[in-house]
Design a protein around this motif. Structure first.
Motif, PDB file in Angstrom:
ATOM      1  N   VAL A 185      -4.269   5.363  -2.985  1.00  0.00           N
ATOM      2  CA  VAL A 185      -4.197   3.974  -3.088  1.00  0.00           C
ATOM      3  C   VAL A 185      -3.359   3.301  -3.913  1.00  0.00           C
ATOM      4  O   VAL A 185      -3.405   1.956  -3.891  1.00  0.00           O
ATOM      5  N   HIS A 226      -9.829   8.633   7.855  1.00  0.00           N
ATOM      6  CA  HIS A 226     -11.129   8.938   7.872  1.00  0.00           C
ATOM      7  C   HIS A 226     -12.115   9.700   7.987  1.00  0.00           C
ATOM      8  O   HIS A 226     -12.362  10.762   8.356  1.00  0.00           O
ATOM      9  N   ASP A 252      -6.719  15.575  -1.926  1.00  0.00           N
ATOM     10  CA  ASP A 252      -6.222  13.555  -2.487  1.00  0.00           C
ATOM     11  C   ASP A 252      -4.835  12.840  -1.077  1.00  0.00           C
ATOM     12  O   ASP A 252      -5.287  11.483  -1.736  1.00  0.00           O
ATOM     13  N   GLN A 277      -7.826   2.247   8.684  1.00  0.00           N
ATOM     14  CA  GLN A 277      -8.304   3.122   7.671  1.00  0.00           C
ATOM     15  C   GLN A 277      -9.601   4.475   7.664  1.00  0.00           C
ATOM     16  O   GLN A 277      -9.517   4.858   7.739  1.00  0.00           O
ATOM     17  N   ASN A 310      -6.107  11.931   1.976  1.00  0.00           N
ATOM     18  CA  ASN A 310      -6.146  11.224   2.277  1.00  0.00           C
ATOM     19  C   ASN A 310      -6.999  10.756   1.208  1.00  0.00           C
ATOM     20  O   ASN A 310      -7.768   9.527   2.335  1.00  0.00           O
ATOM     21  N   ASN A 311      -6.497  10.504  -0.091  1.00  0.00           N
ATOM     22  CA  ASN A 311      -7.484   8.769  -0.420  1.00  0.00           C
ATOM     23  C   ASN A 311      -6.312   8.355  -1.398  1.00  0.00           C
ATOM     24  O   ASN A 311      -6.855   7.999  -2.493  1.00  0.00           O
ATOM     25  N   ASN A 334      -1.305   7.911  -7.311  1.00  0.00           N
ATOM     26  CA  ASN A 334      -1.840   9.040  -6.982  1.00  0.00           C
ATOM     27  C   ASN A 334      -1.005   9.809  -6.013  1.00  0.00           C
ATOM     28  O   ASN A 334      -0.712  11.495  -5.547  1.00  0.00           O
TER      29      ASN A 334
END
Length: 291
Positions: A129, A94, A124, A90, A126-127, A133
């Motif tokens: 969870v 990033h 979004d 992770q 890239n985020n 999403n």
């Protein structure tokens, strides 16, 4: 863990193990669930005819398996090792953040709100969870296509009534507008491929919205389909206006040329790529722009 999640997880684990040549499962059960890092991670105890395995999976964590027969003797050890690898991946992800829309040459500034929607969805991505999403990105893509349909109707206000279409019928509106922007026998293949692209973007975004089993690559593909479809319609419109009928050098087909005026007030075209020069008539240039 809900019964629905357990059934889905067992199916995914079985497929995952099969992909790693692990078959003949005799026993599969959750050995331990961890919540100490803010998400729910499960360590499954899987026993097969040819060996025993820990399988780690859960919220925001990739699935992986670890043998019980050599190195990972407890569920806690498997969990600790797995989360260490996940956090490193992770962190690298990033660090290497890339806006997905950068992967396509797009010209979607003409419709500002669609441009904003798709750019936010790309961020979004890239985020992510959880599955919600991913479904949200699919919903954003579908809403963007509906907004595109509204814009197409605004530019062609009679198509709803003439074709018996509803304002939210993206695929129907897209089909009609493609026929308007890409007329003639010479564009028959273009119409076919454009319709397939529009249908593909709509159908895939709908499948993302309604499926609990999609993953990040699926959401990425959905976003790429949507961006490509928006860009396609903008370029179909430019083609409709005649921007694909620009003058080309008769020798090398380059469009990089200069028009020069001679002493007797005639015009010549000088190609900047191959140097070819020939006389041209202004009316011929005008005719090409109209065809």
């Amino acid at each position: 863990m809900t019964p629905e999640y357990r059934i889905d997880a067992e199916e995914r684990i079985t497929l995952y193990l099969k992909g790693n040549d692990v078959t003949n499962i005799k026993y599969m059960q959750v050995e331990q669930t961890y919540r100490d890092l803010g998400s729910e991670i499960h360590v499954w105890n899987v026993k097969t005819k040819n060996g025993n395995w820990w399988v780690v999976e859960g919220e925001g964590a990739p699935m992986n398996l670890y043998t019980q027969d050599e190195f990972y003797f407890s569920s806690d050890e498997a969990y600790s090792f797995h989360m260490g690898i996940t956090q490193r991946l992770q962190a690298r992800h990033h660090k290497e953040f890339k806006h997905i829309i950068d992967e396509l040459p797009l010209d979607i500034d003409g419709i500002k709100s669609i441009n904003r929607r798709l750019n936010l969805a790309a961020v979004d991505l890239n985020n992510v969870v959880g599955v919600e999403n991913i479904q949200s990105i699919g919903l954003t893509c579908r809403e963007s296509l509906i907004e595109l349909a509204v814009a197409l109707v605004d530019a062609n206000p009679t198509i709803l009534e003439e074709n018996g279409l509803k304002a939210a019928d993206f695929k129907g509106i897209a089909k009609v507008v493609i026929s308007i922007y890409a007329k003639g026998n010479s564009n028959s293949n273009l119409r076919k491929y454009s319709r397939s692209m529009a249908e593909m973007a709509w159908d895939y975004s709908s499948s993302i919205v309604h499926s609990p089993n999609k993953n990040i690559p699926d959401a990425k593909i959905c976003l790429l389909f949507t961006c490509a479809t928006v860009s396609m319609f903008q370029n179909l419109y430019l083609k409709f206006l005649g921007f694909d009928a620009e003058q080309k050098c008769p020798e090398c087909k380059s469009m990089d040329f200069n028009l020069q005026t001679t002493d007797d007030k005639r015009f010549t075209m000088l190609c900047n790529d191959c140097g070819h020069e020939e006389a041209v008539q202004l009316d011929s240039l005008s005719d090409q722009q109209k065809t």
